[in-house]
Design a protein around this motif. Structure first.
Motif, mmCIF file in Angstrom:
data_model
loop_
_atom_site.group_PDB
_atom_site.id
_atom_site.type_symbol
_atom_site.label_atom_id
_atom_site.label_comp_id
_atom_site.label_asym_id
_atom_site.label_seq_id
_atom_site.Cartn_x
_atom_site.Cartn_y
_atom_site.Cartn_z
ATOM 1 N N TYR A 1 3.147 5.124 -6.142
ATOM 2 C CA TYR A 1 2.630 5.194 -7.515
ATOM 3 C C TYR A 1 1.827 6.473 -7.678
ATOM 4 C CZ TYR A 1 3.709 0.245 -8.307
ATOM 5 O OH TYR A 1 4.324 -0.954 -8.468
ATOM 6 N N ASN B 1 -11.144 8.978 -9.889
ATOM 7 C CA ASN B 1 -11.660 7.616 -9.973
ATOM 8 C C ASN B 1 -13.032 7.525 -9.326
ATOM 9 O OD1 ASN B 1 -12.016 4.713 -8.991
ATOM 10 N ND2 ASN B 1 -10.295 4.600 -10.443
ATOM 11 N N PRO B 2 -13.994 6.924 -10.019
ATOM 12 C CA PRO B 2 -15.354 6.858 -9.459
ATOM 13 C C PRO B 2 -15.464 5.923 -8.251
ATOM 14 C CG PRO B 2 -15.232 5.593 -11.498
ATOM 15 C CD PRO B 2 -13.915 6.287 -11.340
ATOM 16 N N ASN B 3 -14.459 5.073 -8.013
ATOM 17 C CA ASN B 3 -14.539 4.153 -6.872
ATOM 18 C C ASN B 3 -13.360 4.321 -5.922
ATOM 19 O OD1 ASN B 3 -16.895 2.642 -7.741
ATOM 20 N ND2 ASN B 3 -15.568 1.848 -9.374
ATOM 21 N N PRO B 4 -13.320 5.454 -5.218
ATOM 22 C CA PRO B 4 -12.179 5.644 -4.317
ATOM 23 C C PRO B 4 -12.147 4.575 -3.232
ATOM 24 C CG PRO B 4 -13.907 7.238 -3.836
ATOM 25 C CD PRO B 4 -14.325 6.504 -5.086
ATOM 26 N N GLN B 5 -10.923 4.181 -2.876
ATOM 27 C CA GLN B 5 -10.783 3.139 -1.861
ATOM 28 C C GLN B 5 -10.784 3.736 -0.460
ATOM 29 O OE1 GLN B 5 -10.919 -0.155 -2.553
ATOM 30 N NE2 GLN B 5 -11.488 0.778 -4.517
ATOM 31 N N ASP C 1 -9.784 3.736 6.392
ATOM 32 C CA ASP C 1 -10.212 2.710 7.351
ATOM 33 C C ASP C 1 -9.069 1.779 7.745
ATOM 34 O OD1 ASP C 1 -13.528 2.226 5.975
ATOM 35 O OD2 ASP C 1 -12.734 3.647 7.415
ATOM 36 N N ILE C 2 -8.003 1.850 6.952
ATOM 37 C CA ILE C 2 -6.917 0.889 7.199
ATOM 38 C C ILE C 2 -5.924 1.480 8.177
ATOM 39 C CG2 ILE C 2 -5.038 -0.389 6.119
ATOM 40 C CD1 ILE C 2 -6.827 -0.154 3.514
ATOM 41 N N ASN D 1 0.830 -1.197 0.000
ATOM 42 C CA ASN D 1 0.000 0.000 0.000
ATOM 43 C C ASN D 1 0.866 1.249 0.000
ATOM 44 O OD1 ASN D 1 -2.717 1.042 0.143
ATOM 45 N ND2 ASN D 1 -2.123 1.841 2.144
ATOM 46 N N ASP E 1 -9.108 4.021 2.094
ATOM 47 C CA ASP E 1 -7.806 3.831 2.740
ATOM 48 C C ASP E 1 -7.797 4.294 4.188
ATOM 49 O OD1 ASP E 1 -6.761 2.682 0.591
ATOM 50 O OD2 ASP E 1 -5.534 4.381 -0.064
ATOM 51 N N THR F 1 1.889 1.731 -3.326
ATOM 52 C CA THR F 1 0.796 2.279 -4.123
ATOM 53 C C THR F 1 0.747 3.785 -3.986
ATOM 54 O OG1 THR F 1 -0.463 0.273 -3.814
ATOM 55 C CG2 THR F 1 -1.702 2.204 -4.457
ATOM 56 N N THR G 1 -3.509 12.174 -14.879
ATOM 57 C CA THR G 1 -4.293 10.955 -15.101
ATOM 58 C C THR G 1 -5.640 11.136 -14.432
ATOM 59 O OG1 THR G 1 -3.628 9.899 -13.050
ATOM 60 C CG2 THR G 1 -2.197 9.566 -14.966
ATOM 61 N N THR G 2 -6.478 10.094 -14.495
ATOM 62 C CA THR G 2 -7.790 10.151 -13.846
ATOM 63 C C THR G 2 -7.703 9.719 -12.375
ATOM 64 O OG1 THR G 2 -8.266 7.886 -14.534
ATOM 65 C CG2 THR G 2 -9.036 9.663 -15.980
ATOM 66 N N TRP G 3 -6.465 9.568 -11.875
ATOM 67 C CA TRP G 3 -6.219 9.045 -10.520
ATOM 68 C C TRP G 3 -7.171 9.599 -9.457
ATOM 69 C CZ3 TRP G 3 -3.351 5.122 -8.817
ATOM 70 C CH2 TRP G 3 -3.056 5.063 -7.469
#
Lengths: 149, 149
Positions: free
Chosen positions: A125, A139-143, A147-148, A119, A145, A122, A134-136
């Motif tokens: 990245y 993104n329509p589905n953000p994670q 919560d981790i 991670n 993170d 990531t 970029t579309t970074w």
């Protein structure tokens, strides 16, 4: 059952009934071996002997005697069920369970560390991509993170 | 010590020495209570009584008697150290340890699942970025995702 007022009108405790003796006031067994549960004394007597139990109870403080009798009853029952290992069998099973769980936990923590490192990579990245339009970030589905931990 | 050939030239086993009796061939205690370890019999005798131990050994098969004596010795020593709980205290400690480890393992597995889901999302990001000519696949620090299972 009020043991301090044991009299001929009260039934004797399970120990005195088993030992066929009069249950006198101050009987060391009476508070812990009620007549309704004769098996408890029978087990403890068979495994430890009434005399040893009496000695042990007299050596410890009154407020600890109930716990002592219950642990003796537990040991005695375990020894009746398993004459070879008694409750030491339960200790072995639990020790193996602790070792297995600790190994599983160590392995899972190691996996978690690898994911955490991955991670972290990531995120690198993400940094690499920051200036590339970029579309970074769109993104329509953000994670989740956050919560981790 | 060869118990089957016990004679006056051999020292008596720890049990017979403790009980001040002649250690005859076939003594039930002899193979498990060598004279070099008098404490083992002394503990077992104090907690269970020689008569109860003898009865118990006679009720089980010969090849299981060593295990039985060792578990009795373990219980007796635990009861000498902790007259209230004996080895039941160890069982309670181990049970709490199992519950704690299981909770930790469940929590760590839950964290791992979140990372796994996040990682799955990261791969989605990869797919989203595939046609954008980013540096994604040329990153100098690729993550060892293959190691994660």
């Amino acid at each position: 059952m009020s043991c301090s007022s044991s009299s001929s009108s009260n039934p004797p405790c399970a120990a005195c009934k088993f030992l066929r003796r009069k249950c006198l006031p101050g009987c060391i067994f009476c508070p812990y071996f009620p007549p309704e549960d004769p098996q408890k004394f029978s087990n403890v007597h068979k495994i430890f002997g009434a005399s040893n139990v009496s000695k042990l109870l007299n050596e410890i403080e009154a407020h600890q005697r109930e716990d002592a009798v219950n642990s003796l009853a537990y040991e005695a029952e375990a020894r009746m069920k398993d004459p070879v290992y008694g409750c030491v069998g339960a200790i072995s099973v639990l020790q193996r369970q602790v070792i297995r769980l600790q190994k599983e936990l160590d392995a899972t923590n190691a996996d978690l560390m690898r994911y955490a490192n991955a991670n972290y990579g990531t995120n690198n990245y993400g940094l690499y991509n920051n200036n590339n339009n970029t579309t970074w970030n769109n993104n329509p589905n953000p994670q989740p993170d956050d919560d981790i931990h």
